[in-house]
Design an enzyme around this catalytic site. Structure first.
Site, PDB file in Angstrom:
ATOM      1  N   ALA A  90     -31.094  -2.436   0.645  1.00 40.07           N
ATOM      2  CA  ALA A  90     -31.678  -1.260   1.316  1.00 40.07           C
ATOM      3  C   ALA A  90     -33.077  -1.583   1.827  1.00 40.07           C
ATOM      4  O   ALA A  90     -34.060  -0.988   1.404  1.00 40.07           O
ATOM      5  CB  ALA A  90     -31.721  -0.085   0.354  1.00 40.07           C
ATOM      6  N   ASP A 128     -22.843  -6.691  -5.686  1.00 40.01           N
ATOM      7  CA  ASP A 128     -23.281  -5.301  -5.572  1.00 40.01           C
ATOM      8  C   ASP A 128     -24.806  -5.269  -5.649  1.00 40.01           C
ATOM      9  O   ASP A 128     -25.381  -4.971  -6.692  1.00 40.01           O
ATOM     10  CB  ASP A 128     -22.651  -4.491  -6.711  1.00 40.01           C
ATOM     11  CG  ASP A 128     -22.943  -3.006  -6.577  1.00 40.01           C
ATOM     12  OD1 ASP A 128     -23.666  -2.620  -5.640  1.00 40.01           O
ATOM     13  OD2 ASP A 128     -22.433  -2.237  -7.410  1.00 40.01           O
ATOM     14  N   ALA A 152     -34.915  -7.306   8.979  1.00 36.49           N
ATOM     15  CA  ALA A 152     -35.287  -8.722   8.813  1.00 36.49           C
ATOM     16  C   ALA A 152     -35.099  -9.182   7.371  1.00 36.49           C
ATOM     17  O   ALA A 152     -34.661 -10.311   7.112  1.00 36.49           O
ATOM     18  CB  ALA A 152     -36.734  -8.934   9.252  1.00 36.49           C
ATOM     19  N   THR A 153     -35.427  -8.297   6.419  1.00 36.35           N
ATOM     20  CA  THR A 153     -35.271  -8.664   5.006  1.00 36.35           C
ATOM     21  C   THR A 153     -33.806  -8.607   4.600  1.00 36.35           C
ATOM     22  O   THR A 153     -33.306  -9.483   3.877  1.00 36.35           O
ATOM     23  CB  THR A 153     -36.135  -7.736   4.119  1.00 36.35           C
ATOM     24  OG1 THR A 153     -37.481  -7.787   4.615  1.00 36.35           O
ATOM     25  CG2 THR A 153     -36.116  -8.172   2.667  1.00 36.35           C
ATOM     26  N   ALA A 169     -15.784   4.454 -18.274  1.00 34.02           N
ATOM     27  CA  ALA A 169     -17.013   4.859 -18.961  1.00 34.02           C
ATOM     28  C   ALA A 169     -17.692   6.085 -18.343  1.00 34.02           C
ATOM     29  O   ALA A 169     -18.310   6.885 -19.040  1.00 34.02           O
ATOM     30  CB  ALA A 169     -17.987   3.681 -18.990  1.00 34.02           C
ATOM     31  N   VAL A 192     -14.284   5.045 -12.890  1.00 31.33           N
ATOM     32  CA  VAL A 192     -13.147   5.152 -13.807  1.00 31.33           C
ATOM     33  C   VAL A 192     -13.540   4.534 -15.159  1.00 31.33           C
ATOM     34  O   VAL A 192     -14.185   3.492 -15.210  1.00 31.33           O
ATOM     35  CB  VAL A 192     -11.898   4.435 -13.226  1.00 31.33           C
ATOM     36  CG1 VAL A 192     -10.848   4.195 -14.308  1.00 31.33           C
ATOM     37  CG2 VAL A 192     -11.305   5.260 -12.097  1.00 31.33           C
ATOM     38  N   LYS A 216     -26.622  -3.477  -3.418  1.00 29.99           N
ATOM     39  CA  LYS A 216     -27.065  -2.205  -2.806  1.00 29.99           C
ATOM     40  C   LYS A 216     -28.311  -2.440  -1.941  1.00 29.99           C
ATOM     41  O   LYS A 216     -29.356  -1.813  -2.125  1.00 29.99           O
ATOM     42  CB  LYS A 216     -27.303  -1.138  -3.864  1.00 29.99           C
ATOM     43  CG  LYS A 216     -26.027  -0.779  -4.608  1.00 29.99           C
ATOM     44  CD  LYS A 216     -26.155   0.477  -5.420  1.00 29.99           C
ATOM     45  CE  LYS A 216     -24.863   0.807  -6.117  1.00 29.99           C
ATOM     46  NZ  LYS A 216     -24.528  -0.148  -7.216  1.00 29.99           N
ATOM     47  N   ILE A 262     -35.593  -3.353   5.343  1.00 29.72           N
ATOM     48  CA  ILE A 262     -35.691  -3.449   6.807  1.00 29.72           C
ATOM     49  C   ILE A 262     -34.711  -4.534   7.290  1.00 29.72           C
ATOM     50  O   ILE A 262     -34.337  -5.424   6.512  1.00 29.72           O
ATOM     51  CB  ILE A 262     -37.133  -3.765   7.266  1.00 29.72           C
ATOM     52  CG1 ILE A 262     -37.608  -5.109   6.685  1.00 29.72           C
ATOM     53  CG2 ILE A 262     -38.084  -2.629   6.896  1.00 29.72           C
ATOM     54  CD1 ILE A 262     -38.880  -5.649   7.328  1.00 29.72           C
ATOM     55  N   GLY A 291     -15.617  -1.135 -15.116  1.00 31.55           N
ATOM     56  CA  GLY A 291     -16.559  -2.059 -15.743  1.00 31.55           C
ATOM     57  C   GLY A 291     -16.495  -1.998 -17.251  1.00 31.55           C
ATOM     58  O   GLY A 291     -15.673  -2.657 -17.897  1.00 31.55           O
TER      59      GLY A 291
HETATM   60  O1  C5P Z   1     -19.126   0.358 -16.306  1.00 36.19           O
HETATM   61  P1  C5P Z   1     -18.651   1.177 -15.160  1.00 36.19           P
HETATM   62  O2  C5P Z   1     -17.146   1.213 -15.021  1.00 36.19           O
HETATM   63  O3  C5P Z   1     -19.260   2.554 -15.100  1.00 36.19           O
HETATM   64  O4  C5P Z   1     -19.189   0.374 -13.881  1.00 36.19           O
HETATM   65  C1  C5P Z   1     -19.242   0.920 -12.602  1.00 36.19           C
HETATM   66  C2  C5P Z   1     -19.864  -0.086 -11.674  1.00 36.19           C
HETATM   67  O5  C5P Z   1     -19.903   0.421 -10.347  1.00 36.19           O
HETATM   68  C3  C5P Z   1     -21.284  -0.460 -12.012  1.00 36.19           C
HETATM   69  O6  C5P Z   1     -21.436  -1.822 -11.638  1.00 36.19           O
HETATM   70  C4  C5P Z   1     -22.133   0.416 -11.131  1.00 36.19           C
HETATM   71  O7  C5P Z   1     -23.360  -0.190 -10.834  1.00 36.19           O
HETATM   72  C5  C5P Z   1     -21.257   0.480  -9.887  1.00 36.19           C
HETATM   73  N1  C5P Z   1     -21.400   1.632  -9.008  1.00 36.19           N
HETATM   74  C6  C5P Z   1     -21.242   2.933  -9.451  1.00 36.19           C
HETATM   75  N2  C5P Z   1     -21.368   3.967  -8.553  1.00 36.19           N
HETATM   76  C7  C5P Z   1     -21.602   3.705  -7.259  1.00 36.19           C
HETATM   77  C8  C5P Z   1     -21.737   2.409  -6.802  1.00 36.19           C
HETATM   78  C9  C5P Z   1     -21.614   1.379  -7.725  1.00 36.19           C
HETATM   79  O8  C5P Z   1     -20.986   3.154 -10.636  1.00 36.19           O
HETATM   80  N3  C5P Z   1     -21.621   4.678  -6.391  1.00 36.19           N
END
Ligand code: C5P
Length: 213
Positions: A63, A59, A67-68, A170, A168, A61, A65, A191
């Site tokens: 974001a 993950d 090439a990078t 926390a 879901v 994310k 250009i 998580g």
């Molecule tokens: O600990 P928790 O269950 O909140 O973890 C959610 C995970 O999903 C984290 O790794 C967070 O970076 C990621 N995430 C998110 N919302 C998004 C995309 C990713 O919470 N839209």
């Protein structure tokens, strides 16, 4: 029955591997991000796969250009089974990652709307367009929020692609509020509710059972 993806955002290699060992019978995939990779190195992906033989998604994310993005994808997908990218940077940046992933038979997953409260500020207004773009580009899956079940449903209907849905546990999202929106190709991400609990194995089992019902 949607699958369970563990978001493994711990900061220590040994702790990460201990948790994977505990929960491996109940999770279908593992998502690692900057917290773990910046503290342990990208090789942690290889170590996790060796330990549990599950799909591992990075993950990041991404974001940048094209090439990078291409370079980031090449390095990441050497080990990972998939990579999460942002779509707001434009089609060309996403396509650059897709080109790398296709050659390696790996997944590209695109963020639409995020799950935290701040996502309503800038991302939510463009999330439907991002879902349309994801459909057009035929990415492998999209990320959409379980903290807003009605948005999850709308975005999934628009994109008509598999969804991976965080929030879901926390962040307050509940399995019972989203289970009817999801199908067998989707993933629920959990998580902290698993890895910060006293008994990660029991919590992972509990979530797996909730998804099975
Ligand atoms: O600990 P928790 O269950 O909140 O973890 C959610 C995970 O999903 C984290 O790794 C967070 O970076 C990621 N995430 C998110 N919302 C998004 C995309 C990713 O919470 N839209």
């Amino acid at each position: 029955m949607p699958k369970l993806m563990l978001a493994l955002d711990v900061l220590d290699r040994d702790e990460a591997l201990r948790i994977v060992e505990e929960v491996k019978d109940y999770v279908d995939a593992i998502k690692v991000g900057y917290p773990l990779v910046l503290s342990s190195g990208l090789e942690i992906v290889k170590d996790i796969k060796k330990l549990c033989n599950k799909e591992v998604i990075c993950d990041f994310k991404v974001a940048d250009i094209p090439a990078t993005n291409e370079k980031i994808a090449k390095v990441t997908l050497k080990y990972a089974d998939g990579i999460i990218v942002h779509g707001f940077v434009g089609e060309d940046s996403v396509k650059a990652v897709q080109d790398v992933a296709k050659k390696l038979n790996k997944k590209v997953i695109m963020v639409t709307e995020m799950s935290h409260p701040g996502a309503v500020q800038f991302l939510q207004p463009i999330a439907d367009k991002l879902a349309e773009m994801a459909k057009k580009l035929k990415v492998d899956a999209i990320v959409a929020p379980s903290t807003r079940p009605e948005r999850l449903k709308e975005i999934k209907n628009t994109a008509k692609l598999p969804v991976i849905t965080p929030g879901v546990g926390a962040q307050g999202g509940k399995v019972e509020d989203i289970i009817n929106i999801l199908d067998d190709n989707d993933y629920v991400i959990v998580g902290r509710a698993i890895y910060q609990s006293k008994n990660p194995k029991e919590e992972a089992k509990k979530y797996k059972e909730m998804l099975t019902k």
